[in-house]
Design an enzyme around this catalytic site. Structure first.
Site, PDB file in Angstrom:
ATOM      1  N   ASP A 118      -2.926 -42.892 -46.037  1.00  0.00           N
ATOM      2  CA  ASP A 118      -3.907 -42.243 -46.895  1.00  0.00           C
ATOM      3  C   ASP A 118      -3.958 -40.768 -46.493  1.00  0.00           C
ATOM      4  OD1 ASP A 118      -6.227 -41.250 -48.116  1.00  0.00           O
ATOM      5  OD2 ASP A 118      -7.496 -42.919 -47.503  1.00  0.00           O
ATOM      6  N   SER A 131     -14.946 -43.213 -49.485  1.00  0.00           N
ATOM      7  CA  SER A 131     -14.234 -42.177 -50.219  1.00  0.00           C
ATOM      8  C   SER A 131     -15.188 -41.051 -50.614  1.00  0.00           C
ATOM      9  CB  SER A 131     -13.532 -42.800 -51.431  1.00  0.00           C
ATOM     10  OG  SER A 131     -12.586 -41.929 -51.984  1.00  0.00           O
ATOM     11  N   HIS A 188      -5.731 -46.326 -49.152  1.00  0.00           N
ATOM     12  CA  HIS A 188      -7.021 -45.961 -49.716  1.00  0.00           C
ATOM     13  C   HIS A 188      -7.470 -47.032 -50.718  1.00  0.00           C
ATOM     14  CE1 HIS A 188     -10.030 -42.783 -50.318  1.00  0.00           C
ATOM     15  NE2 HIS A 188     -10.120 -43.232 -51.563  1.00  0.00           N
TER      16      HIS A 188
END
Length: 311
Positions: free
Chosen positions: A251, A157, A281
């Site tokens: 996502d 991320s 995610h």
């Protein structure tokens, strides 16, 4: 409207519901301090412990202005391993630290045999961009100066964003990274198309969340064209290290993986993108309870091991 009832299986829904019970979808409406408390409690709930044989040491990298906390994971064979891993955690640039991804790093160490160093970079809004980037660059320089093993970058991320930014910034370095593994990274892609549109309201992460994190990280300043903030804004994708991108289908960030792969390949580099079907995610925390996430974590481990050996 995307029909997630058909894309996401029962195991993953159970993970989503468990996550939401600890970290509600409206958490971004709370204060930053409250968000951190909620996130830290959630991470403790998902903590899976350390595998046998992994030793852990918490230390710090001294800079001229502050210390950067790090956590070092090793096995008895790490000295003989092919590479070392610098790991940058996720959390939207405002959350997380050494504890949030503690077990992930320990398992990555155990399963590859590589030394893994997790970096606790400074967070916004107390420290706006480029503070986090500066910290991970300092961590890279520390690794280059203290470790004889080739350096492999890995992050999820926000940490995937930082890993890519380091790769772009160190292309001319004598110890430039030998590879990078980017796990559902946010790389600053085009928000008018692709997964940003089809998965704008995905479980676990929405476009509204992304706008919030971007605003907090930058202090609301317009920084278009800054590759240290958004690696896809770079105009040169040549001479980047071999790259593996692993994204979740459900996502809004997934298209960033595809776009980044395409840019590297078009510039003559090596990059592979995997989009994990039906995953969301943050699925690293589901690697012990969701079959698809377990398989994806094995793919991440295998990619890390392979890149570390130069393959």
């Amino acid at each position: 409207m995307t029909d997630y009832t058909t894309l996401i299986d029962g195991e993953t829904w159970a993970f989503i519901e468990r996550t939401n019970s600890h970290y509600p979808p409206d958490t971004i409406d709370y204060t930053i301090a409250q968000q951190r408390g909620i996130y830290d409690r959630m991470c403790r709930e998902f903590f899976a412990g350390y595998p046998d044989g992994v030793t852990v040491e918490t230390s710090a990298i001294a800079t001229s202005t502050h210390d950067i906390p790090i956590r070092i994971y090793r096995t008895p064979t790490s000295d003989k391993a092919a590479a070392m891993v610098l790991y940058f955690h996720g959390g939207g640039f405002i959350l997380g630290g050494l504890d949030s991804h503690d077990d992930v790093c320990a398992e990555l160490c155990a399963r590859t045999g590589y030394e893994v160093v997790s970096v606790d970079y400074r967070l916004a809004p107390e420290h706006l961009h480029p503070a986090a980037f500066d910290d991970v660059m300092n961590a890279f320089e520390w690794a280059a100066g203290t470790r004889s093993h080739p350096i492999l970058l890995c992050g999820d991320s926000a940490g995937g964003n930082l890993a890519a930014a380091v790769s772009h910034a160190t292309r001319g370095h004598p110890r430039k990274p030998i590879g990078q593994v980017l796990i559902y990274p946010g790389l600053g892609g085009d928000r008018s198309k692709g997964s940003y549109v089809t998965h704008a309201e995905a479980p676990m992460l929405t476009v509204r969340d992304l706008e919030f994190y971007k605003h907090i990280r930058s202090g609301g300043q317009e920084r278009s064209g800054d590759a240290t903030l958004a690696p896809l804004a770079d105009t040169d994708f040549s001479n980047l290290p071999p790259t593996v991108l692993i994204t979740a289908q459900c996502d809004p960030l997934s298209s960033d993986g595809e776009a980044y792969r395409d840019r590297i390949v078009a510039a003559g580099g090596q990059a592979t993108w995997f989009e994990e079907p039906g995953l969301v995610h943050g699925y690293l925390r589901a690697r012990h309870t969701v079959g698809r996430a377990r398989a994806s974590f094995t793919r991440i481990v295998d990619a890390t091991a392979a890149l570390g050996k130069g393959s």
